[in-house]
Write a protein that holds these residues in place. Structure first.
Motif, short mmCIF file in Angstrom:
data_model
loop_
_atom_site.label_atom_id
_atom_site.label_comp_id
_atom_site.label_asym_id
_atom_site.label_seq_id
_atom_site.Cartn_x
_atom_site.Cartn_y
_atom_site.Cartn_z
N LYS A 6 0.83 -1.19 0.00
CA LYS A 6 0.00 0.00 0.00
C LYS A 6 0.87 1.26 0.00
O LYS A 6 0.61 2.22 -0.72
N GLU A 7 1.93 1.22 0.80
CA GLU A 7 2.84 2.37 0.88
C GLU A 7 3.56 2.55 -0.45
O GLU A 7 3.72 3.67 -0.93
N ARG A 8 4.00 1.45 -1.09
CA ARG A 8 4.66 1.54 -2.39
C ARG A 8 3.70 2.09 -3.45
O ARG A 8 4.06 2.93 -4.26
N ASP A 9 2.48 1.62 -3.45
CA ASP A 9 1.48 2.12 -4.39
C ASP A 9 1.22 3.62 -4.17
O ASP A 9 1.09 4.39 -5.13
N ASN A 10 1.16 3.98 -2.91
CA ASN A 10 0.95 5.39 -2.55
C ASN A 10 2.13 6.24 -3.04
O ASN A 10 1.95 7.30 -3.62
N LEU A 11 3.36 5.74 -2.80
CA LEU A 11 4.56 6.47 -3.23
C LEU A 11 4.63 6.53 -4.76
O LEU A 11 4.99 7.56 -5.35
N ARG A 12 4.27 5.43 -5.44
CA ARG A 12 4.27 5.38 -6.89
C ARG A 12 3.26 6.40 -7.44
O ARG A 12 3.53 7.12 -8.39
N SER A 13 2.09 6.47 -6.83
CA SER A 13 1.06 7.42 -7.25
C SER A 13 1.54 8.86 -7.07
O SER A 13 1.35 9.71 -7.93
N MET A 14 2.18 9.10 -5.92
CA MET A 14 2.72 10.45 -5.65
C MET A 14 3.82 10.79 -6.65
O MET A 14 3.90 11.91 -7.16
N LEU A 15 4.67 9.79 -6.99
CA LEU A 15 5.75 10.00 -7.94
C LEU A 15 5.18 10.31 -9.33
O LEU A 15 5.67 11.22 -10.02
N LEU A 16 4.15 9.61 -9.75
CA LEU A 16 3.51 9.89 -11.04
C LEU A 16 2.88 11.29 -11.05
O LEU A 16 2.98 12.03 -12.04
N ASP A 17 2.24 11.68 -9.95
CA ASP A 17 1.66 13.03 -9.85
C ASP A 17 2.75 14.10 -9.97
O ASP A 17 2.59 15.09 -10.68
N LYS A 18 3.85 13.86 -9.26
CA LYS A 18 4.96 14.84 -9.30
C LYS A 18 5.59 14.88 -10.69
O LYS A 18 5.97 15.95 -11.18
N ALA A 19 5.67 13.72 -11.37
CA ALA A 19 6.22 13.69 -12.72
C ALA A 19 5.32 14.46 -13.67
O ALA A 19 5.79 15.23 -14.51
N GLN A 20 4.00 14.30 -13.54
CA GLN A 20 3.05 15.05 -14.37
C GLN A 20 3.14 16.55 -14.06
O GLN A 20 3.12 17.39 -14.97
N GLU A 21 3.26 16.85 -12.80
CA GLU A 21 3.38 18.27 -12.39
C GLU A 21 4.66 18.86 -12.96
O GLU A 21 4.67 19.99 -13.45
N LEU A 22 5.76 18.08 -12.93
CA LEU A 22 7.03 18.55 -13.47
C LEU A 22 6.91 18.79 -14.98
O LEU A 22 7.41 19.79 -15.50
N LEU A 23 6.25 17.89 -15.70
CA LEU A 23 6.03 18.06 -17.14
C LEU A 23 5.23 19.33 -17.41
O LEU A 23 5.53 20.10 -18.33
N TRP A 24 4.20 19.55 -16.62
CA TRP A 24 3.38 20.76 -16.79
C TRP A 24 4.21 22.02 -16.54
O TRP A 24 4.13 23.00 -17.28
N VAL A 25 5.04 22.00 -15.47
CA VAL A 25 5.88 23.15 -15.13
C VAL A 25 6.88 23.42 -16.26
O VAL A 25 7.09 24.56 -16.66
N LYS A 26 7.48 22.34 -16.82
CA LYS A 26 8.42 22.51 -17.93
C LYS A 26 7.70 23.10 -19.14
O LYS A 26 8.21 24.00 -19.80
N SER A 27 6.52 22.58 -19.43
CA SER A 27 5.74 23.08 -20.56
C SER A 27 5.38 24.55 -20.36
O SER A 27 5.49 25.37 -21.27
N GLU A 28 4.93 24.90 -19.16
CA GLU A 28 4.57 26.29 -18.84
C GLU A 28 5.80 27.19 -18.91
O GLU A 28 5.74 28.32 -19.41
#
Length: 160
Positions: A6-28
């Protein structure tokens, strides 16, 4: 073990969110950088236009000053070359007519002033009972030769 998954899934989900956020920030960041470059280019173009127009304005002001000086010189020559056919005998006083001075030219000193100041002087001359009958050229000549002078409180400006 279930908690680790559960903790790994939670961390993986947070990592994917941060990766998407990073892509958005780079695009912006890229979008804003391009917008900034476009605005810089626009400003440089405007600055070039302003410099060109300023140079043209200065050239036209010099040309206008030269033409104004030429007109003034021609006016002086005209006044000095025109002689009355018969001398007028008048009592002493103020006359709006130019005096005959023979072949001798009188050099008057002109003082540069802005258009607003010159118009103010011309308007004052036209409102003066003694000077309002002068010709437009004469009024312009008087205005061009006037200059500012400051007086102290007790100093005489004019004595009758």
């Amino acid at each position: 073990m279930a908690e680790d998954k559960k903790e790994r899934d939670n961390l993986r989900s947070m990592l994917l969110d941060k990766a998407q956020e990073l892509l958005w920030v780079k695009s912006e960041n890229e979008r804003l950088s391009k917008k900034l470059m476009d605005q810089d280019s626009f400003l440089r173009m405007r600055e070039r236009t302003i410099k060109e127009l300023s140079a043209e304005l200065k050239a036209r002001q010099r040309e206008l000053q030269q033409k104004s000086q030429h007109i003034t010189e021609l006016t002086e020559l005209l006044y000095c070359s025109v002689k009355p056919t018969s001398p007028k005998h008048r009592a002493e006083g103020i006359s709006g007519e130019p005096m005959s001075m023979g072949a001798e030219l009188v050099k008057v000193e002109r003082h540069e002033k802005d258009a607003r100041s010159k118009e103010f002087i011309v308007k004052a001359i036209r409102n003066n009972d003694f000077l309002n009958n002068l010709e437009r050229v004469q009024i312009s000549e008087i205005a061009e030769c006037m200059y500012e002078k400051e007086f102290t409180r007790e100093q005489f400006i004019c004595r009758e």
